[in-house]
Design an enzyme around this catalytic site. Structure first.
Site, PDB file in Angstrom:
ATOM      1  N   GLU A  60      89.366  -7.682 -22.791  1.00 50.53           N
ATOM      2  CA  GLU A  60      89.102  -9.086 -23.531  1.00 50.53           C
ATOM      3  C   GLU A  60      87.969  -9.205 -24.486  1.00 50.53           C
ATOM      4  OE1 GLU A  60      89.223 -11.313 -20.069  1.00 50.53           O
ATOM      5  OE2 GLU A  60      90.892 -10.446 -19.393  1.00 50.53           O
ATOM      6  N   LYS A 107      97.864   4.656 -17.397  1.00 50.24           N
ATOM      7  CA  LYS A 107      96.786   3.214 -17.529  1.00 50.24           C
ATOM      8  C   LYS A 107      95.882   3.259 -16.194  1.00 50.24           C
ATOM      9  CE  LYS A 107      95.155  -0.891 -18.384  1.00 50.24           C
ATOM     10  NZ  LYS A 107      95.985  -2.387 -18.851  1.00 50.24           N
ATOM     11  N   PHE A 121      79.707   3.054 -21.297  1.00 52.78           N
ATOM     12  CA  PHE A 121      80.366   2.905 -19.810  1.00 52.78           C
ATOM     13  C   PHE A 121      79.628   3.062 -19.189  1.00 52.78           C
ATOM     14  CE2 PHE A 121      84.174  -0.300 -19.559  1.00 52.78           C
ATOM     15  CZ  PHE A 121      84.245  -0.467 -20.123  1.00 52.78           C
ATOM     16  N   GLY A 142      83.124  -6.098 -12.822  1.00 50.50           N
ATOM     17  CA  GLY A 142      84.601  -6.889 -12.417  1.00 50.50           C
ATOM     18  C   GLY A 142      85.555  -7.846 -13.487  1.00 50.50           C
ATOM     19  N   CYS A 157      91.470  -6.295 -14.098  1.00 46.09           N
ATOM     20  CA  CYS A 157      91.795  -5.321 -14.329  1.00 46.09           C
ATOM     21  C   CYS A 157      90.853  -4.257 -13.394  1.00 46.09           C
ATOM     22  CB  CYS A 157      91.785  -4.919 -15.483  1.00 46.09           C
ATOM     23  SG  CYS A 157      92.696  -6.169 -16.834  1.00 46.09           S
TER      24      CYS A 157
HETATM   25  C1  UGA Z   1      89.429  -3.670 -18.339  1.00 46.88           C
HETATM   26  C2  UGA Z   1      89.377  -1.593 -19.988  1.00 46.88           C
HETATM   27  O1  UGA Z   1      88.217  -1.434 -20.699  1.00 46.88           O
HETATM   28  C3  UGA Z   1      90.442  -2.133 -20.871  1.00 46.88           C
HETATM   29  O2  UGA Z   1      90.919  -0.814 -21.673  1.00 46.88           O
HETATM   30  C4  UGA Z   1      91.944  -2.131 -20.359  1.00 46.88           C
HETATM   31  O3  UGA Z   1      93.277  -2.571 -20.899  1.00 46.88           O
HETATM   32  C5  UGA Z   1      91.865  -3.162 -19.467  1.00 46.88           C
HETATM   33  O4  UGA Z   1      90.468  -3.579 -18.406  1.00 46.88           O
HETATM   34  C6  UGA Z   1      93.223  -4.203 -18.509  1.00 46.88           C
HETATM   35  O5  UGA Z   1      93.132  -2.896 -18.292  1.00 46.88           O
HETATM   36  O6  UGA Z   1      93.775  -4.931 -19.024  1.00 46.88           O
HETATM   37  P1  UGA Z   1      88.188  -5.495 -19.538  1.00 46.88           P
HETATM   38  O7  UGA Z   1      88.642  -6.001 -18.109  1.00 46.88           O
HETATM   39  O8  UGA Z   1      88.665  -6.643 -21.028  1.00 46.88           O
HETATM   40  O9  UGA Z   1      88.758  -3.932 -19.826  1.00 46.88           O
HETATM   41  O10 UGA Z   1      86.812  -5.335 -19.669  1.00 46.88           O
HETATM   42  P2  UGA Z   1      86.126  -3.942 -19.973  1.00 46.88           P
HETATM   43  O11 UGA Z   1      84.564  -4.082 -21.247  1.00 46.88           O
HETATM   44  O12 UGA Z   1      86.301  -2.664 -19.489  1.00 46.88           O
HETATM   45  O13 UGA Z   1      84.605  -3.906 -18.955  1.00 46.88           O
HETATM   46  C7  UGA Z   1      84.778  -4.421 -17.802  1.00 46.88           C
HETATM   47  C8  UGA Z   1      83.927  -4.923 -16.378  1.00 46.88           C
HETATM   48  O14 UGA Z   1      82.376  -3.997 -16.908  1.00 46.88           O
HETATM   49  C9  UGA Z   1      82.534  -5.754 -17.157  1.00 46.88           C
HETATM   50  O15 UGA Z   1      82.218  -6.791 -15.755  1.00 46.88           O
HETATM   51  C10 UGA Z   1      81.839  -5.227 -17.680  1.00 46.88           C
HETATM   52  O16 UGA Z   1      80.971  -6.160 -17.604  1.00 46.88           O
HETATM   53  C11 UGA Z   1      81.340  -3.669 -16.654  1.00 46.88           C
HETATM   54  N1  UGA Z   1      81.118  -2.838 -17.452  1.00 46.88           N
HETATM   55  C12 UGA Z   1      80.858  -2.567 -18.584  1.00 46.88           C
HETATM   56  C13 UGA Z   1      78.959  -2.196 -17.238  1.00 46.88           C
HETATM   57  O17 UGA Z   1      79.163  -3.345 -15.371  1.00 46.88           O
HETATM   58  N2  UGA Z   1      79.128  -1.565 -17.756  1.00 46.88           N
HETATM   59  C14 UGA Z   1      79.049  -0.726 -19.068  1.00 46.88           C
HETATM   60  O18 UGA Z   1      78.900   0.306 -18.746  1.00 46.88           O
HETATM   61  C15 UGA Z   1      80.245  -1.272 -19.007  1.00 46.88           C
END
Ligand code: UGA
Length: 508
Positions: A156, A208, A253, A261, A264
């Site tokens: 997203e 996935k 990451f 959160g 996903c």
């Molecule tokens: C995630 C995956 O990154 C996508 O590849 C996948 O397609 C998607 O889920 C899905 O299953 O549809 P998304 O949920 O959009 O994507 O968000 P992310 O960018 O992965 O972030 C997830 C959470 O991790 C967020 O709350 C973000 O703040 C947190 N985060 C991310 C951290 O706390 N630290 C980080 O270094 C990176």
């Protein structure tokens, strides 16, 4: 190709617009009439950068339309993408597959032509095989309908880019015909050299789930290390940078803070554990339960840090929360750490005011007990503590001095470890972050950066101290504005570039 997209949520709406952008004739279908009417007008039902433009362009171009009728999709398309949600089952770890099963049961008997049905939703491994069986049983006589699985990896906030320029395409099929159909769909991306992995149904489903489990593990790893940093007086941000330089690890990451959160990562790791348990492999993925627990503990830790900042109790305190979305560039508040922290603090008796640039409407419907403000300054008025919980770019640009004039007490917790701490502290704020005690004390928390020296500094006798206005720019590269302090006697000629230690404290 004539394509239907069934389910127009965060995944399906983007996929529909992007498939039309690739030149296909696309029909998007959803049972939610309000959503379909917005999409038909070219309006995205949620905030996703770039989506409105490609929706409008493809609606105008006649390649894209929307409907609430699955029967229409069955008549229209030779390939159906199924993009319905698979949320966590209430009261259980497993995924709720009722939505996807209902779509298959409604679509299949209505098919009037041979077709490929392609699942994109995230499902427990083995689901595709069951759905393939269902498709075979329910398809009208004389109709050949085959199932394939093509998981989606979009994030997203970057959904359009991730769909049109994916890192890879993963396709699970049971026949060369199905594989050829998907190669046709993605032909423009394959021509650009996008890696295409053709595999079986189970591997595609697992690809996935495993990717999300790995990402979640990486985040919880650095957050666990952040706790150790806090105990040891170290700085998790500098530590993550050092780890990230190792190509085998990578910097992505590894941002410690409030944790993950969204709709996903949290539900996918739980569903993975539940499915592995069904398969008799629970022991092998038991660590994911710990990954989940480390993540949940971040939220409690943020509440504890904030409570300490206001003197041990939230009762009667005013708390400003910056950020409600689960991450920046989305209005999605599903499993939002920020919103959960806000609600927990409210439950302890504080008056909580929340600001978010895009997610206020969604946050209000999920947490109506909280107060919401359109401007960050409004949320901070009279606050005893400010909590920065979602790292929107807007918040990086806040002026600590200006904000200091509206709060009751200048105290801030940076739950995402991205604010320029020195700037806030210099403006008189008491600053806390998650896993960076040394950065706050100033004794360590220094960064070393390669800096190309301007010619005046290259004098053989120049001794330099770079002061002031050091700013962390994009990509965390320092962009200092050097000011030469009085020359110090220096024995060695300086090279044209040197390594400069950037510190939060002048005396160090
Ligand atoms: C995630 C995956 O990154 C996508 O590849 C996948 O397609 C998607 O889920 C899905 O299953 O549809 P998304 O949920 O959009 O994507 O968000 P992310 O960018 O992965 O972030 C997830 C959470 O991790 C967020 O709350 C973000 O703040 C947190 N985060 C991310 C951290 O706390 N630290 C980080 O270094 C990176």
């Amino acid at each position: 190709m004539r394509i239907s997209i069934i389910g127009t949520g965060y995944l399906g709406a983007v996929h529909a617009a992007c498939m039309a952008e690739l030149g296909h004739e696309v029909l998007g279908v959803d049972s939610d009439a309000a959503k379909i009417s917005l999409l038909t007008e070219g309006r995205a039902p949620f905030f996703e950068p770039g989506l409105t433009d490609i929706l409008a362009g493809n609606l105008d171009g006649g390649r894209l339309r929307f409907s609430t009728s699955i029967a229409e999709a069955a008549r229209f398309a030779e390939l159906h993408f199924v993009c319905v949600g698979t949320p966590q089952l209430p009261g259980a770890l497993a995924a709720d597959l009722r939505g996807i099963e209902a779509v298959m049961d409604e679509l299949t008997p209505k098919l009037t032509r041979d077709c490929l049905v392609v699942g994109k939703s995230t499902v427990p491994v083995g689901t595709a095989a069951l759905l393939a069986d269902r498709l075979g049983r329910l398809a009208p006589a004389g109709i050949t309908a085959e199932l394939a699985w093509n998981p989606e990896f979009l994030r997203e906030g970057f959904a359009v880019r991730d769909t049109l320029q994916p890192d890879r395409l993963v396709v699970g099929t049971s026949s060369a015909r199905a594989d050829a159909g998907l190669r046709d769909v993605y032909a423009p991306l394959l021509e650009l050299g996008t890696p295409y992995i053709s595999t079986d149904l189970a591997t595609a489903e697992l690809a996935k789930v495993a990717a999300n489990a790995f990402l979640a593990t990486k985040i919880s790893f650095i957050n666990a290390v952040a706790d150790v940093c806090e105990a040891a007086g170290a700085d998790v941000v500098t530590l993550a940078e050092t780890l990230g330089h190792d190509k085998r690890i990578g910097r992505h990451f590894l941002s410690a803070g409030l944790g993950f959160g969204g709709g996903c990562l949290p539900k996918d790791i739980r569903a993975f554990v539940a499915r592995a348990d069904e398969l008799g492999a629970a022991d092998s993925v038991r660590f994911l339960t710990e990954v989940d627990e480390v993540n949940n503990a971040r939220r409690r830790h943020a509440v504890d840090l904030a409570r300490d900042l206001v003197g041990g109790s939230f009762a009667g305190r005013r708390v400003a929360i910056l950020g409600a979305a689960f991450k920046p560039n989305t209005d999605d508040v599903r499993e939002s750490p920020a919103l959960e922290v806000a609600a927990a603090i409210r439950a302890e008796g504080a008056l909580v005011r929340v600001h978010d640039p895009k997610a206020i409407d969604n946050a209000r419907s999920k947490r109506p007990e909280l107060d919401y403000c359109d401007e960050p300054e409004k949320a901070c008025e009279g606050a005893d503590v400010v909590l920065h919980l979602t790292e929107w770019k807007d918040y990086l640009e806040l002026d600590p001095a200006r904000l200091g004039s509206v709060v009751r007490a200048t105290r801030i917790l940076d739950g995402r470890n991205v604010l320029p701490l020195a700037r806030w502290r210099d403006a008189g704020w008491t600053v806390r972050s998650m896993g960076r005690p040394s950065a706050l004390s100033g004794s360590a928390g220094q960064r070393t950066a390669a800096v190309r020296l301007p010619p005046p500094c290259r004098s053989p006798s120049a001794g330099i101290v770079v002061t002031g206005a050091g700013r962390w720019g994009e990509g965390r590269r320092p962009r200092p504005s050097p000011r030469l302090l009085p020359r110090q006697p220096h024995q060695e000629p300086l090279p044209t570039s040197c390594s400069v230690t950037i510190s939060d404290r002048l005396e160090s």
